[in-house]
Design a protein around this motif. Structure first.
Motif, PDB file in Angstrom:
ATOM      1  N   TYR A  95      72.954  25.247  36.364  1.00 22.02           N
ATOM      2  CA  TYR A  95      73.095  26.696  36.204  1.00 22.02           C
ATOM      3  C   TYR A  95      72.600  27.238  34.874  1.00 22.02           C
ATOM      4  CZ  TYR A  95      75.906  26.300  40.382  1.00 22.02           C
ATOM      5  OH  TYR A  95      76.329  26.033  41.664  1.00 22.02           O
ATOM      6  N   ASP A 123      72.809  36.360  38.884  1.00 17.26           N
ATOM      7  CA  ASP A 123      72.233  37.291  39.851  1.00 17.26           C
ATOM      8  C   ASP A 123      72.956  38.625  39.667  1.00 17.26           C
ATOM      9  OD1 ASP A 123      71.604  38.848  42.102  1.00 17.26           O
ATOM     10  OD2 ASP A 123      71.314  37.060  43.345  1.00 17.26           O
ATOM     11  N   ALA A 130      74.045  31.820  39.180  1.00 16.45           N
ATOM     12  CA  ALA A 130      73.075  31.318  40.149  1.00 16.45           C
ATOM     13  C   ALA A 130      72.386  30.083  39.570  1.00 16.45           C
ATOM     14  CB  ALA A 130      72.045  32.406  40.460  1.00 16.45           C
TER      15      ALA A 130
END
Length: 142
Positions: A95, A123, A130
């Motif tokens: 991530y 996002d 995300a």
């Protein structure tokens, strides 16, 4: 109390130079801690532009958020000094990653500070973290 230490990466993937302006100086007449973070932010934005992104909000359909940050001072810096920021990566994960910065006085070569900003991809449409875009991670290894 134990002092924080930040290890430098094996290599820097980007380097830029930033002037210390009068607004970066605190009442003790040296570089202010909040100004150091602003300078690191500018260096990070320049890194993203170097990688081909218009901003930190346009990274292959995602943006980034700062999850954490740390700074260690090694010397004073003053109005008019030119700092050379080297940026490397650490703690790469699904991530995000840590960006490690080294700020060095461009005239003397003396290390002024080290910083770390932990970034995660985000996002902004769904307001959720995300996975890091593969295109972005691919650019880091070039």
């Amino acid at each position: 109390m134990a002092r924080l230490t930040l290890d430098l990466p094996d290599r820097f993937i980007f380097e830029t130079r930033l002037d210390i302006r009068i607004g970066d100086i605190n009442y003790a007449q040296h570089l202010a801690n909040d100004a150091l973070l602003r300078l690191a932010h500018e260096a990070r934005l320049r890194l993203f532009k170097h990688l081909g992104y218009a901003s930190e909000l346009t990274v292959d359909g995602l943006g980034i958020v700062i999850a954490d940050m740390a700074a260690c001072y090694h010397a004073e810096a003053f109005h008019g000094d030119l700092l050379r920021f080297g940026i490397g990566i650490a703690a790469l994960n699904r991530y995000g990653l840590d960006l490690i910065y080294q700020a060095v006085d461009d005239n003397t070569g003396k290390e002024v500070a080290r910083l770390k900003t932990g970034i995660v991809f985000f996002d902004y449409r769904t307001r959720k973290i995300a996975p890091m875009p593969e295109a972005f991670s691919g650019k880091l290894s070039q």
